[in-house]
Design an enzyme around this catalytic site. Sequence first.
Site, PDB file in Angstrom:
ATOM      1  N   GLY A 282     135.772 -10.617  24.069  1.00 44.75           N
ATOM      2  CA  GLY A 282     135.122 -10.777  22.776  1.00 44.75           C
ATOM      3  C   GLY A 282     133.664 -11.187  22.904  1.00 44.75           C
TER       4      GLY A 282
ATOM      5  N   GLY B 204     131.128 -13.403  23.151  1.00 46.23           N
ATOM      6  CA  GLY B 204     130.858 -14.815  23.390  1.00 46.23           C
ATOM      7  C   GLY B 204     129.397 -15.129  23.281  1.00 46.23           C
TER       8      GLY B 204
ATOM      9  N   LYS C 176     121.647 -12.040  20.268  1.00 48.09           N
ATOM     10  CA  LYS C 176     122.334 -12.467  21.488  1.00 48.09           C
ATOM     11  C   LYS C 176     121.936 -13.900  21.814  1.00 48.09           C
ATOM     12  CE  LYS C 176     124.061 -10.671  25.783  1.00 48.09           C
ATOM     13  NZ  LYS C 176     124.367  -9.418  26.499  1.00 48.09           N
TER      14      LYS C 176
ATOM     15  N   ASP D 136     134.785  -3.082  28.949  1.00 51.48           N
ATOM     16  CA  ASP D 136     134.225  -3.651  27.723  1.00 51.48           C
ATOM     17  C   ASP D 136     132.714  -3.485  27.638  1.00 51.48           C
ATOM     18  OD1 ASP D 136     134.793  -5.704  29.895  1.00 51.48           O
ATOM     19  OD2 ASP D 136     133.260  -6.753  28.757  1.00 51.48           O
ATOM     20  N   ASN D 137     132.093  -2.937  28.707  1.00 51.79           N
ATOM     21  CA  ASN D 137     130.651  -2.703  28.693  1.00 51.79           C
ATOM     22  C   ASN D 137     130.318  -1.227  28.508  1.00 51.79           C
ATOM     23  OD1 ASN D 137     130.213  -5.408  29.110  1.00 51.79           O
ATOM     24  ND2 ASN D 137     130.020  -5.220  31.314  1.00 51.79           N
TER      25      ASN D 137
ATOM     26  N   ASP E  86     125.181  -3.153  27.109  1.00 50.85           N
ATOM     27  CA  ASP E  86     125.587  -4.325  27.895  1.00 50.85           C
ATOM     28  C   ASP E  86     125.283  -4.161  29.381  1.00 50.85           C
ATOM     29  OD1 ASP E  86     126.469  -6.869  28.036  1.00 50.85           O
ATOM     30  OD2 ASP E  86     128.432  -6.495  27.171  1.00 50.85           O
TER      31      ASP E  86
END
Length: 601
Positions: free
Chosen positions: A111, A113, A141, A234-235, A244
Amino acid sequence: MGAMLCRTPLERLPFNNVVLRALPVDSSKDPGSRTVKGACFSRVTPQSLDSPRFVAVSEPALSLLGLSADDVLRDPQGPEYLSGSKLMPGSEPAAHCYCGHQFGQFAGQLGDGAVCYLGEVESRQQINHDNPCGRWEIQVKGSGLTPYSRFGSFEIFLPADDFTGRQGPSVGQHELRAQLLDYVIETFYTDIQNRHSDRKERNAAFFREVTVRTAKLVALWQSVGFCHGVLNTDNMSILGLTIDYGPFGFMDRFDPEFACNVSDRRRRYTYEAQPYVCRWNLARLAEALGKELPGPEAGAILDDYMPTYERFYLANMRRKLGLLEHEEPEDQELLADLLDMMYCTGADFTNTFRLLSQVPWPVGGEEEDLREKAALEQVVGQLLDQGASLEELKVAHYPTMESRELDMLLSLSETNPGMFSIMASKPEVAKQLGKLGRLKQLMEVSQEELTAKQREDWLRWIQRYRRRLARECEEGCDKLTVEGLKMKRIQTMDSTNPRFILRNYIAQNAIEAAEKGDFSEVQRVLKLLERPYSAQPDLEQPGWTTEQPGWTRRVAEGTCGVDGGPGGTEAEPNENDSDAVTRRLPYDSRPPAWAREICVT
């Protein structure tokens, strides 16, 4: 109406936060990290900054929102709005829940963060392929804690992993997975949604398009020497975008084993591995889609990935070589031999390809031959300047295998040749033995001998390249046609091979200046990289004039070496040396020696 007119352009942004209405949002507002089940987003409160101010703004990015740099810079609350310290009217801060495979292992819930969604702004531009939903998402960010420790959207539904035992927080919630999939396709793949009434056919078409976009994206990365650095599932973007990429790097010296992220100790995400890792990640996405995408259908689509990637890659590389009129089987061999020579000479990837547009088109005639010979000599000299020195090549070809393992392997070659032969057939071992063989050759030549051989090798390849260029023109081409082809070739090559890339030493100098409160180098580099293919005389020299003494000390001490090998690298002069370097290094130069010691993690 009057109040609306008094608002600043940032305050008038037309927010339309569709995703928070279309997908379930976590009802809890408990602070701190926690498992979030049955939701795709959590409401969060961004952490405010003390007296934020703008360092630099991207005018092309602002234009997507219908804003100019002045609109933002003149807004007294602009830094607070765009840092999340103060909310713009219509903004709804949230964090996205996802899971992922990190360095090959399922990590469970991750998730956002560090990233906070502020909302979606209606685009003032016409809906197109780059923005099919007509909205742009604004994120910040580093805006504080979210409920999460940190393509993985669909992995929240994964069952327990056989190896790690971890599972997605929303495992078994098939209706939520279907809801998420519907949202993605209806929002970002509207053509597919409109073409297919059958759900299974629609989902297969969606996965096929994601696969094609991913193949196209990684082919573009490879063609400019871009290394993502941390290609966890996830990237990766389901839209085929580069996201990312914190520890990313552009390759300087061509090396297929280049790994820009020094924390990638197993070298999972090297330059040459990227196409294969992306396929592996696509397979994980297929698994996460579960019953929405039958296994045989997913397998057939994945089988097409590598051929699709290779087509995109070869097409890109033909443009980089200016081979535009037709394709020949020899092209692949010509390219492979070029890359092999670049590897053997330690050539700078970006500058070598940029220089190839200066190779003269073969014309003929005695007068032309004299001009061509002079031009060829000049190009070969420039190409040699982009290569590594003998000592640099020795370091680059030193085996990366542990010394103890290497000693055991070499001992095995004498004591048990049969077992050695089996071991040597393994790709990684064969690669290490190849490095060792190349290192032995380098130990037996002088710099002068090496340069002479490299000159001959470059001339030989360029002659092959020019013969191939000659076949771009059909037999009997008139002079006007030839001139048109020559111009088209140069224009295509110079718009495909960047002149400027964000090299680590350029970024490091900008960072060190910023840490001292001087953001001019950040602004200068940002402006330069907005037009990476174009000559920009006013921007091509950096603002700094000396190689940073802090880095020269670290090189001498060997505290951050990444090349390995005996003896490290030659130390640069420090700030006390009378002959310390004070010249400016143009942004399109290959890196100085100290830059090899910069570590990105």
